[in-house]
Design a protein around this motif. Structure first.
Motif, PDB file in Angstrom:
ATOM      1  N   ASP A  86       1.072  -1.446   0.186  1.00  0.00           N
ATOM      2  CA  ASP A  86       0.160  -0.083  -0.076  1.00  0.00           C
ATOM      3  C   ASP A  86       0.920   1.078  -0.224  1.00  0.00           C
ATOM      4  O   ASP A  86       1.643   1.491   0.737  1.00  0.00           O
ATOM      5  CB  ASP A  86      -0.898   0.442   1.356  1.00  0.00           C
ATOM      6  N   TYR A 117       0.570   6.764   0.288  1.00  0.00           N
ATOM      7  CA  TYR A 117       1.099   8.293   1.063  1.00  0.00           C
ATOM      8  C   TYR A 117       2.715   8.219   0.333  1.00  0.00           C
ATOM      9  O   TYR A 117       2.906   8.909   0.891  1.00  0.00           O
ATOM     10  CB  TYR A 117       1.331   8.170   2.758  1.00  0.00           C
ATOM     11  N   SER A 166      -5.966  10.030  -3.370  1.00  0.00           N
ATOM     12  CA  SER A 166      -6.543  10.874  -1.635  1.00  0.00           C
ATOM     13  C   SER A 166      -6.109  11.936  -0.967  1.00  0.00           C
ATOM     14  O   SER A 166      -6.413  13.336  -0.728  1.00  0.00           O
ATOM     15  CB  SER A 166      -7.553  10.053  -0.800  1.00  0.00           C
TER      16      SER A 166
HETATM   17  N1  PLP Z   1      -4.725   2.596   2.729  1.00  0.00           N
HETATM   18  C1  PLP Z   1      -4.266   3.974   3.779  1.00  0.00           C
HETATM   19  C2  PLP Z   1      -2.820   2.885   5.088  1.00  0.00           C
HETATM   20  C3  PLP Z   1      -5.028   4.580   4.697  1.00  0.00           C
HETATM   21  O1  PLP Z   1      -4.742   5.081   5.187  1.00  0.00           O
HETATM   22  C4  PLP Z   1      -6.053   4.735   3.672  1.00  0.00           C
HETATM   23  C5  PLP Z   1      -7.447   5.748   3.668  1.00  0.00           C
HETATM   24  O2  PLP Z   1      -7.198   6.097   5.301  1.00  0.00           O
HETATM   25  C6  PLP Z   1      -6.108   3.845   2.447  1.00  0.00           C
HETATM   26  C7  PLP Z   1      -5.846   3.005   1.972  1.00  0.00           C
HETATM   27  C8  PLP Z   1      -7.951   4.236   1.383  1.00  0.00           C
HETATM   28  O3  PLP Z   1      -7.367   5.282   0.034  1.00  0.00           O
HETATM   29  P1  PLP Z   1      -8.564   5.901  -0.409  1.00  0.00           P
HETATM   30  O4  PLP Z   1      -8.490   6.770  -0.233  1.00  0.00           O
HETATM   31  O5  PLP Z   1      -7.991   6.015  -1.644  1.00  0.00           O
HETATM   32  O6  PLP Z   1      -9.681   4.865  -0.490  1.00  0.00           O
END
Ligand code: PLP
Length: 403
Positions: free
Chosen positions: A214, A217, A247
């Motif tokens: 993931d 960030y 996001s």
């Molecule tokens: N992955 C992580 C580690 C997150 O902290 C978040 C959201 O807080 C997401 C994914 C979700 O992101 P998205 O808005 O693209 O669904």
């Protein structure tokens, strides 16, 4: 009567942020005039840069014309956006047809569950972003919940703490199909190094496991020696899926736009490319991301958009720095915040829900207790730096008074 889905019933904990919202509501009922400041949920607060808004407006206007109207688009994503992501974010290390555009990485995390059978075994970093566990439980992969240790039977929890530089001990990892890794990490705000990721990729290749990486960030990484993608590691394309999102880096939490990378060489044990099954899932459960959002994605990846979104991330990183100074002035140690919008505060053995309640009641500050991210999160508090600057300054002051 319809029988309840037992997999969903098995998900024990209330979703962490629902629990926090409930406590917040209770406080507001008791103290209706409280001026709450949120350092809790990781939602963005700064407006989306003008040039990106302009791209939404232009795309929306097109939809109002006979010539410019478009209905369903390409289910896997606008080819020009896929190319831009490959080029700008992956320096063409990844081919554009390995990139699948989505309405956000959480949505893809849910859809990813269909790729793997309910018998697949998994490992997660502990603490971790709660959606990995929640989605796995609700899709029937995890077995029963053990109230004694707060863990699900078929999940291997890999403690990530300051003692092991927030990197899981791969020696204790049993045979596992899937390992979820988040870097920069939510909640700890720490980033894995090249050397650490190399170890992970090596392990996955040796064992035939898949890494679900993931990178939501990645846009916050300022230390150029740190990897922004798992694909910076040689051999990762054979073993890793990567989730990406606009996001947090461009204020798209409400707009909804992300992507998933599934390299064509990633295959199941019978030789089927994972991509083939992903395409089936995407065209069955999703019909492609909004064309307005995708126009915004193209704007983010223009020269001007890159500069604007970097400034947005810089602003949040400066917020993290303000909070860090306040916390350190009270002799607390904190991690993260330099290449991620989260601070992970070592609260010196105090139970994290207890400190959460204290900061809420006395300081009207909403934070996130570390225990909500997994058993190894106990003893820590997560602070999000996504607030408006004026609120962050006020919050830093309140932290100094209460801690
Ligand atoms: N992955 C992580 C580690 C997150 O902290 C978040 C959201 O807080 C997401 C994914 C979700 O992101 P998205 O808005 O693209 O669904």
């Amino acid at each position: 009567m319809v029988e309840r889905n037992s997999d969903i019933a098995r998900y024990q904990a209330d979703y962490l942020f629902v629990d926090i919202a409930r406590r917040k509501e209770r406080l507001l009922q008791e103290q209706p005039d409280a001026k709450l400041i949120s350092l809790g949920i990781g939602d963005t607060t700064e407006p989306i840069p003008d040039m990106i808004i302009h791209s939404f407006v232009e795309q929306a206007k097109q939809l109002g014309t006979t010539k410019g109207y478009r209905g369903y688009g390409a289910a896997l994503g606008d080819p020009s956006l896929r190319k831009k992501i490959a080029n700008i974010l992956y320096q063409d290390r990844i081919s554009s047809d390995d990139i699948f555009i989505s309405d956000g990485s959480k949505c893809d995390l849910g859809r990813l569950q269909f790729l793997f059978g309910s018998h697949s075994s998994l490992a997660i970093q502990d603490p971790s972003y709660p959606a990995y566990v929640a989605a796995s439980v609700m899709s029937g992969k995890t077995g029963a919940y053990n109230t004694d240790n707060g863990q699900y039977r078929n999940i291997t929890y890999l403690p990530c703490r300051p003692e092991n530089a927030f990197f899981p001990d791969l020696e204790i990892l049993p045979e596992t199909d899937l390992i979820y890794i988040c870097s920069p990490n939510n909640p700890t705000g720490t980033v894995l190094t090249h050397a650490q990721l190399q170890k992970l990729v090596k392990m996955a290749r040796e064992r035939g496991a898949f890494i679900i990486f993931d990178s939501a960030y990645a846009g916050f990484i300022r230390d150029s020696s740190l990897p922004k993608s798992i694909y910076e590691i040689e051999g990762a394309q054979d073993v890793a899926i990567e989730l990406g999102s606009f996001s947090k880096t461009a204020g798209f939490t409400g707009v909804r736009l992300g992507w998933t990378v599934i390299p064509k060489q990633l295959c199941f044990d019978d030789g089927t490319p994972v991509q083939n099954d992903w395409s089936k899932i995407v065209s069955t459960f999703f019909n492609g991301a909004s064309n307005i959002a995708q126009a915004g994605g193209l704007a983010i990846l223009s020269d001007e958009g890159i500069t604007a979104s970097q400034s947005l991330c810089d602003l949040y990183l400066e917020n993290a720095n303000i909070l860090r100074e306040a916390i350190e002035s009270k002799n607390y140690t904190c991690f993260g915040g330099e290449n991620a919008p989260y601070l992970w505060v070592d609260i010196k053995g105090e139970p994290s829900w207890k400190l959460f309640d204290k900061l809420l009641k006395k300081g009207h500050l909403v934070t996130t207790p570390g225990a909500g991210f997994g058993p190894a999160g106990e003893g820590f508090l997560r602070l999000s730096a996504f607030g408006r600057r004026v609120n962050i300054i006020e919050a830093a002051q309140r932290l100094k008074e209460i801690l």
